[in-house]
Design a protein around this motif. Structure first.
Motif, short mmCIF file in Angstrom:
data_model
loop_
_atom_site.label_atom_id
_atom_site.label_comp_id
_atom_site.label_asym_id
_atom_site.label_seq_id
_atom_site.Cartn_x
_atom_site.Cartn_y
_atom_site.Cartn_z
N TRP A 192 39.97 95.75 56.03
CA TRP A 192 41.32 95.58 55.45
C TRP A 192 42.33 95.09 56.49
O TRP A 192 43.42 95.64 56.65
CB TRP A 192 41.79 96.88 54.81
N LYS A 193 41.95 94.05 57.20
CA LYS A 193 42.89 93.44 58.14
C LYS A 193 42.54 91.96 58.28
O LYS A 193 41.41 91.54 57.98
CB LYS A 193 42.84 94.12 59.50
N ASP A 194 43.52 91.18 58.71
CA ASP A 194 43.33 89.73 58.90
C ASP A 194 42.76 89.07 57.65
O ASP A 194 41.85 88.24 57.73
CB ASP A 194 42.39 89.46 60.09
N PHE A 195 43.30 89.45 56.48
CA PHE A 195 42.73 88.90 55.26
C PHE A 195 42.91 87.39 55.18
O PHE A 195 42.09 86.68 54.60
CB PHE A 195 43.32 89.59 54.03
N GLU A 196 44.00 86.87 55.80
CA GLU A 196 44.18 85.41 55.79
C GLU A 196 43.04 84.73 56.55
O GLU A 196 42.49 83.73 56.08
CB GLU A 196 45.52 85.04 56.43
N LYS A 197 42.68 85.27 57.69
CA LYS A 197 41.57 84.72 58.46
C LYS A 197 40.27 84.86 57.70
O LYS A 197 39.44 83.93 57.66
CB LYS A 197 41.49 85.43 59.81
N GLN A 198 40.06 86.01 57.09
CA GLN A 198 38.82 86.24 56.34
C GLN A 198 38.73 85.32 55.12
O GLN A 198 37.64 84.91 54.72
CB GLN A 198 38.73 87.70 55.90
N ALA A 199 39.86 84.99 54.52
CA ALA A 199 39.85 84.11 53.35
C ALA A 199 39.35 82.72 53.72
O ALA A 199 38.80 82.00 52.88
CB ALA A 199 41.24 84.02 52.74
N LEU A 200 39.53 82.33 54.97
CA LEU A 200 39.09 81.01 55.44
C LEU A 200 37.70 81.05 56.08
O LEU A 200 37.22 80.04 56.60
CB LEU A 200 40.11 80.46 56.44
N ASN A 201 37.06 82.20 56.03
CA ASN A 201 35.73 82.38 56.62
C ASN A 201 34.75 81.39 56.00
O ASN A 201 34.56 81.39 54.78
CB ASN A 201 35.27 83.82 56.38
N PRO A 202 34.08 80.55 56.78
CA PRO A 202 33.14 79.59 56.21
C PRO A 202 31.85 80.22 55.71
O PRO A 202 31.02 79.55 55.09
CB PRO A 202 32.86 78.63 57.38
N PHE A 203 31.66 81.48 55.98
CA PHE A 203 30.55 82.28 55.48
C PHE A 203 29.18 81.74 55.93
O PHE A 203 28.39 81.25 55.12
CB PHE A 203 30.60 82.38 53.95
#
Length: 255
Positions: A163-174
């Protein structure tokens, strides 16, 4: 959109192949469900993953057993002899999530040839929802009535466990998509991405986030209100959807 609510009447048998110890139960509508418990492992966050993932899969017209809100009352499970199960049931009083039981369904085998567009849509879906658990080791796919069905999306949206850096995680290329069981057959990822952008909208994403029950949004160690948490999920989904090329390109390169 809405989900039906059922009351669980009978605990049939634990399904011990799942790390969260789901169970087969019977509800007051006469049907059997695979029940995911709020008192297990990752708790209500797993239920949120199942709910959001299931609604998105349905929107993409992927086959998924019906989801229902499943209520356990305070007296349920008191006669259960297994102490581990009794503790789980006691910790799961209230609203849980059930998935319609597909009687007679068979596990998916990699040798089964899948329509390339269907395979691509499932790969796109799992990359979008950051589902790390649709691999050869644990496909979470069933073959039922000559169709491929998706089950178990509880390991999606893993950003919410920190539950942190959700903006960064949203852009995660997976990059984990390289292990997806259907990736070798997913030859139409660009087409799947285009279809998803026809079927999914920001309004839809906002609607499914609003379906998360308040009861699942009171977290230990969190000061955010249910509406603030919903806003975070919506921002994650909206950002990730707008930048779907990030994970589509990684999936194409992994192929």
């Amino acid at each position: 959109m809405s989900l039906r609510t059922v009351h669980v009447l009978r605990y049939v048998v634990p399904l011990r192949e799942g790390g969260s110890l789901p169970a087969l139960v019977e509800a007051d509508d006469g049907f059997k469900y695979v029940l995911k418990f709020r008192g297990a492992g990752h708790g209500v966050k797993m239920l949120i993953s199942e709910l959001l993932g299931g609604l998105i899969a349905s929107r993409l017209r992927l086959q998924l057993p019906e989801l229902v809100f499943a209520y356990l009352d305070s007296d349920f499970g008191k006669s259960e002899g297994d102490e581990e199960i009794q503790d789980l049931l006691r910790a799961s009083e209230g609203l849980n999530l059930g998935m319609h039981f597909l009687s007679g369904a068979l596990p998916y085998e990699p040798a089964i040839k899948t329509d390339p567009l269907l395979a691509s849509k499932i790969v796109w879906f799992d990359a979008f929802t950051t589902n790390v658990d649709r691999t050869v080791k644990n496909p979470n796919l069933l073959w039922w009535h000559k169709e491929l069905w998706i089950i178990d999306n509880g390991d999606s949206f893993y950003f919410h466990h920190s539950w942190k850096d959700f903006e960064k995680q949203a852009l995660n290329p997976f990059p984990y998509i390289k292990d997806h069981i259907l990736l070798p057959q997913a030859t139409m990822l660009d087409e799947a991405d285009a279809l998803a952008h026809e079927m999914i909208s920001d309004d839809f994403l906002g609607e499914i986030v609003r379906m998360i029950p308040d009861d699942w949004l009171h977290w230990n160690g969190s000061s955010e209100s249910p509406d603030e948490i919903r806003d975070m999920y919506f921002a994650f989904l909206k950002t990730r959807f707008a930048h779907s090329s990030n994970f589509v390109n990684v999936a194409k390169n992994a192929r």
